[in-house]
Design a protein around this motif. Structure first.
Motif, short mmCIF file in Angstrom:
data_model
loop_
_atom_site.label_atom_id
_atom_site.label_comp_id
_atom_site.label_asym_id
_atom_site.label_seq_id
_atom_site.Cartn_x
_atom_site.Cartn_y
_atom_site.Cartn_z
N GLU A 9 41.54 49.98 35.76
CA GLU A 9 42.19 51.72 34.88
C GLU A 9 43.29 51.68 35.91
OE1 GLU A 9 38.84 55.29 35.48
OE2 GLU A 9 38.84 53.27 36.21
N MET A 10 43.52 51.09 37.35
CA MET A 10 43.88 51.38 38.25
C MET A 10 45.10 51.59 38.16
SD MET A 10 42.72 51.74 41.76
CE MET A 10 42.86 49.55 42.08
N ALA A 11 45.57 50.12 37.45
CA ALA A 11 47.29 49.51 36.94
C ALA A 11 47.45 50.26 35.55
CB ALA A 11 46.81 48.37 36.18
N LEU A 12 46.48 50.67 34.81
CA LEU A 12 47.37 51.10 33.33
C LEU A 12 47.78 52.94 33.83
CD1 LEU A 12 45.32 49.60 30.99
CD2 LEU A 12 46.95 49.27 31.02
N SER A 13 46.45 53.59 34.90
CA SER A 13 46.88 55.05 35.34
C SER A 13 48.03 55.05 35.92
CB SER A 13 45.11 55.89 35.59
OG SER A 13 44.11 55.06 34.60
N THR A 14 48.48 54.37 36.36
CA THR A 14 49.01 54.76 37.79
C THR A 14 50.94 54.08 37.13
OG1 THR A 14 49.36 53.00 38.85
CG2 THR A 14 48.30 54.68 39.88
N ARG A 15 51.73 54.83 37.67
CA ARG A 15 53.15 53.97 37.13
C ARG A 15 54.60 53.54 38.46
NH1 ARG A 15 56.29 59.29 35.68
NH2 ARG A 15 58.34 58.22 35.21
N ARG A 16 53.99 53.96 39.12
CA ARG A 16 54.74 53.47 40.47
C ARG A 16 53.73 52.41 41.78
NH1 ARG A 16 56.77 58.56 39.26
NH2 ARG A 16 55.35 59.60 41.37
N ALA A 17 53.19 53.29 41.79
CA ALA A 17 51.97 52.83 42.98
C ALA A 17 51.71 51.56 43.18
CB ALA A 17 51.10 53.30 43.56
N VAL A 18 51.39 50.51 44.16
CA VAL A 18 50.90 49.15 44.20
C VAL A 18 49.10 49.56 44.07
CG1 VAL A 18 52.60 47.78 45.48
CG2 VAL A 18 50.76 48.74 46.66
N VAL A 19 48.87 48.21 43.64
CA VAL A 19 46.77 48.60 43.25
C VAL A 19 46.69 46.98 43.64
CG1 VAL A 19 47.39 50.65 41.70
CG2 VAL A 19 47.69 48.36 40.41
N GLY A 20 45.16 47.45 43.90
CA GLY A 20 44.56 46.17 44.09
C GLY A 20 43.37 46.65 44.49
N PRO A 21 42.85 45.30 44.52
CA PRO A 21 40.74 45.90 45.12
C PRO A 21 41.11 45.86 46.83
CG PRO A 21 41.39 43.71 43.31
CD PRO A 21 42.37 44.10 43.54
N GLY A 22 40.07 46.43 46.91
CA GLY A 22 40.16 46.55 48.65
C GLY A 22 38.93 47.53 49.00
N ILE A 23 37.26 46.39 48.99
CA ILE A 23 38.05 44.42 48.32
C ILE A 23 37.43 44.09 47.27
CG2 ILE A 23 38.10 43.61 50.88
CD1 ILE A 23 35.21 43.70 49.48
N ALA A 24 37.31 43.54 46.62
CA ALA A 24 36.37 42.24 45.79
C ALA A 24 35.64 40.67 46.75
CB ALA A 24 37.34 42.08 44.75
N TYR A 25 34.64 41.32 46.28
CA TYR A 25 33.80 40.34 46.99
C TYR A 25 34.40 39.49 46.47
CZ TYR A 25 30.02 43.91 47.31
OH TYR A 25 28.61 45.03 46.78
N ALA A 26 34.93 38.90 47.61
CA ALA A 26 34.96 37.20 47.68
C ALA A 26 34.69 35.87 47.28
CB ALA A 26 35.29 36.78 49.22
N PHE A 27 33.45 35.92 47.36
CA PHE A 27 31.99 34.11 47.25
C PHE A 27 31.45 34.84 45.86
CE2 PHE A 27 32.79 34.37 52.56
CZ PHE A 27 33.48 34.12 52.07
#
Length: 341
Positions: free
Chosen positions: A48-66
């Motif tokens: 959703e973040m990737a499709l709704s933004t144009r220039r900003a970097v996006v990422g989980p902050g955080i995703a449950y690792a294990f």
């Protein structure tokens, strides 16, 4: 993404939806991150973040690792990368031991070593080229995959680790690409504990770039009701400090008496008393809150206690509705460099 040496961090926001994101990008926000819980999943939010933004970097902050295998992390990232190439980062958090055991049904002992192994295994999947067997043989994870379909190809994206203590910070700088800091971080915790640990890890790094610093900043701005904003910041700080995991941090700052009162009040379900037990000193060192002018002054005063690369102006979430959280997010845009009240 980095703010540049001496220039301070760029600013980001936790994800508050596409409407807020459009306003935020226009105001100068350059990064968005997402967390996850039982009602929102990190990688669907990432798309959703990737499709709704144009220039900003996006990422989980955080995703449950294990909670996921290295394959599951990497496959999700590949899917989003195709829609937002060069704009992704991955933030991984170990999560509480009991959550891993009782919610996810996975092993979570020795979290620092396990996290380092997971980072390497995810990289093995992300760096795989078409026609190349994907191999990794670690202590906790083993991969030996012949992928017949032509769907691979090297992807280089930063992998950051949500870390609070020195051990995880050291690993984040040595094995991953950097750290995502908790909203409780102060100047003293950064400079006395975390950055020395990261420097030690970076000296033995498995990469040739400086470790990145991202971090959450508890931010509650409301010019119409600044007292409510400060109260919400106090509640957030108090709620975080009910967790004994942070005892070394509490002792480091000399806040043992305050935190004892916070935990006593929380155990008694007396939330007003919990908030009152959070001292003015704690608020000043941890949060950015009050009026817009208060927020600007706090950011200027706390320059050394901000992460060097990306600072996420994070609205409080404890006892804060989604609507009020969006209001705080929009109000924080006035803190962007070049913005004026």
């Amino acid at each position: 993404m980095t703010g540049g040496a001496g220039s301070g961090p760029v600013f980001g926001l936790p994800w508050r939806g596409a409407d807020v994101a459009r306003e935020a990008e226009a105001a100068g926000v350059r990064a968005f991150c997402s967390g996850e819980f039982v009602d929102h999943e990190a990688y669907s939010t990432l798309m959703e973040m990737a499709l709704s933004t144009r220039r900003a970097v996006v990422g989980p902050g955080i995703a449950y690792a294990f909670a996921r295998t290295p394959y599951a992390h990497a496959a999700a990232l590949r899917g989003v990368w195709s829609r937002a190439p060069e704009r992704l980062f991955l933030g991984l958090g170990s999560g509480a031991y009991r959550v891993n055991r009782d919610w996810f049904g996975v092993e979570a002992d020795r979290p620092v070593a396990r996290m380092a192994d997971l980072v390497r295994a995810i990289r093995a999947w992300l760096h795989a080229e078409n026609g190349e067997r994907v191999r990794y043989d670690g202590e906790f994870y083993r991969v030996d995959a012949a992928v017949a379909a032509p769907v691979l190809g090297r992807i280089d994206l930063p992998i950051l680790v949500g870390g609070f203590n020195a051990q995880m910070a050291r690993m984040a700088a040595r094995t991953a690409d950097g750290l995502i800091a908790h909203g409780l971080f102060t100047r003293s915790w950064w400079d006395d504990v975390v950055r020395p640990a990261m420097a030690a890890g970076s000296a033995r790094a498995e990469r040739d770039t400086a470790p990145r610093e991202h971090g959450w900043i508890i931010t509650a701005i409301d010019d119409d009701d600044p007292e409510r904003a400060v109260l919400d910041a106090r509640r957030m700080i108090g709620f975080y400090l009910t967790v004994k995991t942070y005892d070394p941090y509490v002792e480091h700052h000399g806040w043992t008496r305050e935190v004892e009162s916070i935990r006593t009040a929380f155990a008694a379900h007396d939330l007003p008393a919990m908030a009152r037990a959070v001292s003015d000193e704690m608020v000043a060192q941890i949060a950015v809150c009050g009026t817009t002018d208060d927020g600007r002054a706090a950011l200027a005063r706390r320059a050394g206690s901000l992460p060097r690369d990306v600072a996420y102006l994070a609205p409080p979430s404890f006892l804060v509705s989604e609507r009020r959280g969006q209001r705080y997010a929009r109000a924080s845009l006035a803190l962007m460099p070049g913005e004026h009240a």
